[in-house]
Design a protein around this motif. Structure first.
Motif, mmCIF file in Angstrom:
data_model
loop_
_atom_site.group_PDB
_atom_site.id
_atom_site.type_symbol
_atom_site.label_atom_id
_atom_site.label_comp_id
_atom_site.label_asym_id
_atom_site.label_seq_id
_atom_site.Cartn_x
_atom_site.Cartn_y
_atom_site.Cartn_z
ATOM 1 N N ILE A 166 0.955 -1.260 0.138
ATOM 2 C CA ILE A 166 -0.016 0.060 0.130
ATOM 3 C C ILE A 166 1.028 1.295 -0.099
ATOM 4 O O ILE A 166 1.731 1.423 1.205
ATOM 5 C CB ILE A 166 -0.915 0.159 1.167
ATOM 6 N N GLY A 167 0.731 1.982 -1.084
ATOM 7 C CA GLY A 167 1.602 3.303 -1.159
ATOM 8 C C GLY A 167 2.632 3.179 -2.400
ATOM 9 O O GLY A 167 3.499 2.203 -2.112
ATOM 10 N N THR A 168 2.484 4.105 -3.148
ATOM 11 C CA THR A 168 3.768 4.338 -4.312
ATOM 12 C C THR A 168 4.930 5.222 -4.066
ATOM 13 O O THR A 168 5.264 5.562 -4.767
ATOM 14 C CB THR A 168 3.076 4.383 -5.722
ATOM 15 N N TYR B 197 9.766 4.615 0.051
ATOM 16 C CA TYR B 197 10.082 2.934 0.475
ATOM 17 C C TYR B 197 9.172 2.038 -0.075
ATOM 18 O O TYR B 197 9.616 0.935 0.009
ATOM 19 C CB TYR B 197 9.775 3.041 2.061
ATOM 20 N N GLY B 198 7.887 2.191 -0.182
ATOM 21 C CA GLY B 198 7.042 1.195 -0.715
ATOM 22 C C GLY B 198 7.548 0.669 -2.099
ATOM 23 O O GLY B 198 7.650 -0.603 -2.151
ATOM 24 N N VAL C 100 -2.455 5.854 -4.767
ATOM 25 C CA VAL C 100 -3.442 7.034 -5.044
ATOM 26 C C VAL C 100 -2.952 8.256 -6.128
ATOM 27 O O VAL C 100 -3.918 9.007 -6.422
ATOM 28 C CB VAL C 100 -3.869 7.689 -3.507
ATOM 29 N N VAL C 101 -1.765 8.103 -6.532
ATOM 30 C CA VAL C 101 -1.200 9.218 -7.411
ATOM 31 C C VAL C 101 -0.854 8.433 -8.728
ATOM 32 O O VAL C 101 -0.064 7.509 -8.975
ATOM 33 C CB VAL C 101 0.072 9.771 -7.072
ATOM 34 N N GLN D 287 2.272 8.313 -10.471
ATOM 35 C CA GLN D 287 3.330 7.380 -10.080
ATOM 36 C C GLN D 287 3.023 5.808 -10.398
ATOM 37 O O GLN D 287 3.605 4.708 -10.741
ATOM 38 C CB GLN D 287 3.245 7.319 -8.329
ATOM 39 N N GLY E 96 3.019 0.936 3.400
ATOM 40 C CA GLY E 96 4.331 1.641 2.771
ATOM 41 C C GLY E 96 3.702 3.412 2.838
ATOM 42 O O GLY E 96 4.217 3.830 1.821
ATOM 43 N N VAL E 97 3.270 3.732 3.813
ATOM 44 C CA VAL E 97 2.543 5.049 3.618
ATOM 45 C C VAL E 97 2.974 5.814 5.163
ATOM 46 O O VAL E 97 3.523 4.862 5.936
ATOM 47 C CB VAL E 97 0.932 5.272 3.742
ATOM 48 N N VAL F 57 -6.112 4.329 5.470
ATOM 49 C CA VAL F 57 -5.659 2.911 4.971
ATOM 50 C C VAL F 57 -6.245 1.745 5.663
ATOM 51 O O VAL F 57 -6.755 0.989 5.381
ATOM 52 C CB VAL F 57 -4.080 2.766 4.851
ATOM 53 N N THR G 229 5.629 -0.482 7.776
ATOM 54 C CA THR G 229 6.821 0.046 7.794
ATOM 55 C C THR G 229 6.767 1.569 8.174
ATOM 56 O O THR G 229 7.986 2.278 8.087
ATOM 57 C CB THR G 229 7.424 0.062 6.168
ATOM 58 N N LYS H 272 7.072 4.707 10.310
ATOM 59 C CA LYS H 272 7.939 4.922 11.699
ATOM 60 C C LYS H 272 7.106 6.160 12.424
ATOM 61 O O LYS H 272 7.488 7.195 12.113
ATOM 62 C CB LYS H 272 9.382 5.396 11.238
ATOM 63 N N ALA I 235 15.678 4.654 1.193
ATOM 64 C CA ALA I 235 14.957 3.960 0.155
ATOM 65 C C ALA I 235 15.841 4.089 -1.266
ATOM 66 O O ALA I 235 15.726 3.013 -2.038
ATOM 67 C CB ALA I 235 13.469 4.716 -0.220
ATOM 68 N N THR J 266 8.450 14.399 3.063
ATOM 69 C CA THR J 266 7.818 13.609 4.378
ATOM 70 C C THR J 266 8.901 13.498 5.389
ATOM 71 O O THR J 266 9.969 13.225 4.944
ATOM 72 C CB THR J 266 7.529 12.164 3.778
ATOM 73 N N GLU K 223 8.768 12.575 8.967
ATOM 74 C CA GLU K 223 8.028 11.748 10.286
ATOM 75 C C GLU K 223 8.413 12.435 11.517
ATOM 76 O O GLU K 223 7.492 12.312 12.427
ATOM 77 C CB GLU K 223 8.295 10.456 10.210
HETATM 78 N N1 LIG Z 1 12.176 6.717 2.443
HETATM 79 C C1 LIG Z 1 12.840 6.069 3.356
HETATM 80 O O1 LIG Z 1 14.130 5.886 2.934
HETATM 81 C C2 LIG Z 1 12.203 5.363 4.414
HETATM 82 C C3 LIG Z 1 10.961 5.542 4.865
HETATM 83 N N2 LIG Z 1 10.441 4.774 5.580
HETATM 84 C C4 LIG Z 1 9.202 4.903 6.223
HETATM 85 O O2 LIG Z 1 8.238 4.622 5.473
HETATM 86 C C5 LIG Z 1 7.111 5.164 5.736
HETATM 87 C C6 LIG Z 1 6.708 5.727 4.005
HETATM 88 O O3 LIG Z 1 7.634 6.662 3.956
HETATM 89 P P1 LIG Z 1 8.164 7.265 2.186
HETATM 90 O O4 LIG Z 1 7.686 6.082 1.297
HETATM 91 O O5 LIG Z 1 9.561 7.531 2.353
HETATM 92 O O6 LIG Z 1 6.979 8.278 1.999
HETATM 93 P P2 LIG Z 1 6.852 9.250 0.759
HETATM 94 O O7 LIG Z 1 6.438 10.400 0.991
HETATM 95 O O8 LIG Z 1 7.934 8.799 -0.312
HETATM 96 O O9 LIG Z 1 5.428 8.307 0.207
HETATM 97 C C7 LIG Z 1 4.242 8.314 0.747
HETATM 98 C C8 LIG Z 1 3.475 7.728 -0.404
HETATM 99 O O10 LIG Z 1 2.207 7.397 0.440
HETATM 100 C C9 LIG Z 1 1.203 7.555 -0.507
HETATM 101 N N3 LIG Z 1 -0.081 7.791 0.288
HETATM 102 C C10 LIG Z 1 -0.336 8.813 1.168
HETATM 103 N N4 LIG Z 1 -1.578 8.432 1.579
HETATM 104 C C11 LIG Z 1 -2.120 7.332 1.296
HETATM 105 C C12 LIG Z 1 -3.326 6.385 1.254
HETATM 106 N N5 LIG Z 1 -4.283 6.923 1.899
HETATM 107 N N6 LIG Z 1 -3.482 5.341 0.372
HETATM 108 C C13 LIG Z 1 -2.298 5.024 -0.441
HETATM 109 N N7 LIG Z 1 -1.277 5.747 -0.623
HETATM 110 C C14 LIG Z 1 -1.344 6.738 0.176
HETATM 111 C C15 LIG Z 1 1.545 8.745 -1.128
HETATM 112 O O11 LIG Z 1 0.961 8.985 -2.353
HETATM 113 C C16 LIG Z 1 2.941 8.521 -1.416
HETATM 114 O O12 LIG Z 1 3.203 7.880 -2.681
HETATM 115 C C17 LIG Z 1 7.297 6.556 6.566
HETATM 116 O O13 LIG Z 1 6.819 6.370 7.785
HETATM 117 C C18 LIG Z 1 8.758 6.499 6.413
HETATM 118 O O14 LIG Z 1 9.247 6.859 7.713
HETATM 119 C C19 LIG Z 1 11.155 3.557 6.165
HETATM 120 C C20 LIG Z 1 12.402 3.369 5.959
HETATM 121 C C21 LIG Z 1 13.137 4.161 4.972
#
Ligand SMILES: NC(=O)C1=CN([C@@H]2O[C@H](COP(=O)(O)OP(=O)(O)OC[C@H]3O[C@@H](n4cnc5c(N)ncnc54)[C@H](O)[C@@H]3O)[C@@H](O)[C@H]2O)C=CC1
Ligand SMILES: O=C(CO)COP(=O)(O)O
Length: 329
Positions: free
Chosen positions: A8-10, A13-14, A33-34, A37, A79-80, A88, A105, A107, A143, A282, A284
């Motif tokens: 879930i989430g593109t 990290y997803g 949802v985008v 992407q 992955g959101v 979600v 995932t 945090k 990521a 983002t 967190e």
């Molecule tokens: N980016 C990284 O290096 C890492 C991130 N994380 C954690 O993973 C989590 C996600 O972070 P990122 O992927 O980096 O964020 P991001 O900002 O890159 O992406 C978030 C995604 O979630 C989607 N989204 C938001 N609301 C949604 C919904 N209701 N339904 C479906 N999709 C939805 C957005 O469209 C976007 O594609 C955070 O808690 C972050 O701390 C964990 C490890 C590494």
């Protein structure tokens, strides 16, 4: 054996984890949802919003149809960001039709109950009777590096250690190594709180205080994280693993970290308020800082570091208050 996995989430990290899981030979469907992407992933096998021209595994499918994305799922990766979890989980509660293992995932900390995010996710999904098990995936894993197939270790934490081992097998491939942990509170509280320390580290480094101060902050911060995590039942032994020390060291030192970058912005703009207004990615640690302050109050824990970060981010205190709190007598 090949598993059916829905992510879930593109976002960054997803997408990185989709690549890991597809490289292992699993069937991976991403829900997003985008539209741009989702199309980029399914048509071009890229996610240029986050990874420029990097080619993803061509077997990853992406869709905007939530119900269709869940059809075959045996494992669901959340992955959101933390703030997107309520919506979600609401959709999952409505549309789950078969048993799944959830791998979170995000945090963060449950803001409403000032409690573990895992508790919130489990309590929300349990009434559906389709929650087969729960794990959290945490560790030093920027990521973009994961997506580029650079070597990475993480922990898969669960109250059910056999499930954690099973999920480690699902993820582990020739560049991504998952290790089981049965200390969910240590892994998840640390994964959330380290983002606040990463913001502080960005501030310390941007202020030009030197490498000694940087290392001192990380040591101080790890001790403060443990003090808070203990309240939730975390064990001291867990504080040298990938999800705890590993992720703190990475996030509080890497220029690729968004939390660390945000900390540098606070000092550059001499205002957390202004940095928040200018920040379009983002971070967190900002939300976590607020919940951390609630934890200090609710459980009567003292932490100079988390307190001053709350005052800087939410009460307009000058950024130099961090240096005064930590490095003056
Ligand atoms: N980016 C990284 O290096 C890492 C991130 N994380 C954690 O993973 C989590 C996600 O972070 P990122 O992927 O980096 O964020 P991001 O900002 O890159 O992406 C978030 C995604 O979630 C989607 N989204 C938001 N609301 C949604 C919904 N209701 N339904 C479906 N999709 C939805 C957005 O469209 C976007 O594609 C955070 O808690 C972050 O701390 C964990 C490890 C590494
Ligand atoms: O958690 C992360 C690496 O493990 C990513 O950190 P940022 O969200 O600060 O980019």
């Amino acid at each position: 054996m090949q598993k059916n996995i829905t992510i879930i989430g593109t976002g960054a990290y997803g997408t990185a984890l989709a690549n890991v899981l597809a490289d292992k030979g699993n069937n991976v469907v991403m829900y997003g949802v985008v539209e741009q992407q989702v199309d980029d992933i399914s048509i071009n096998h890229m996610n240029q919003s986050f990874f420029r021209d990097l080619k993803l595994n061509e077997n990853i499918q992406a869709t905007m149809d939530f119900v269709a994305s869940l059809e075959k799922a045996e494992y669901i990766v959340l992955g959101v960001p933390t703030k997107a979890l309520p919506s979600v989980l609401k959709d999952l509660s409505k549309y789950l039709k078969k048993e799944v293992v959830i791998i979170n995932t995000a945090k963060g900390i449950d803001e409403q109950d000032v409690d573990l995010l895992s508790k919130y996710i489990i309590n929300t999904l349990q009434p559906t009777r389709y929650l087969k098990g729960y794990c959290g995936l945490y560790g030093p894993s920027i990521a973009s590096e994961v997506a580029s197939r650079e070597p990475t270790y993480v922990n898969i934490a669960s109250n059910d250690i056999e499930l954690a081992k099973e999920v480690c097998d699902v993820f582990t491939n020739e560049y991504f190594f998952a290790k089981p942990s049965n200390d969910l509170p240590a892994c998840e509280i640390s994964a959330a709180l380290k983002n606040v320390i990463a913001i502080a580290a960005g501030m310390i480094d941007e202020s030009g205080l030197g490498d000694n101060a940087h290392a001192s902050l990380l040591t101080y911060g790890l001790n403060e994280i443990y003090k808070i995590a203990k309240v939730f039942g975390a064990k001291h032994d867990s504080f040298t693993n990938y999800a705890t020390m590993g992720d703190l060291v990475l996030t509080a030192s890497s220029k690729k970290s968004r939390n660390y970058t945000f900390g540098r912005m606070i000092v550059q703009e001499n205002s957390a308020k202004k940095a928040r207004e200018d920040c379009d990615f983002t971070v967190e640690g900002v939300g976590t800082c607020e919940v951390a302050n609630k934890i200090l109050d609710k459980y009567h824990v003292e932490s100079k570091l988390f307190k001053v970060m709350y005052e800087i981010i939410y009460q307009n205190k000058a950024p130099k208050a961090l240096l005064q709190a930590l490095f003056t007598l």
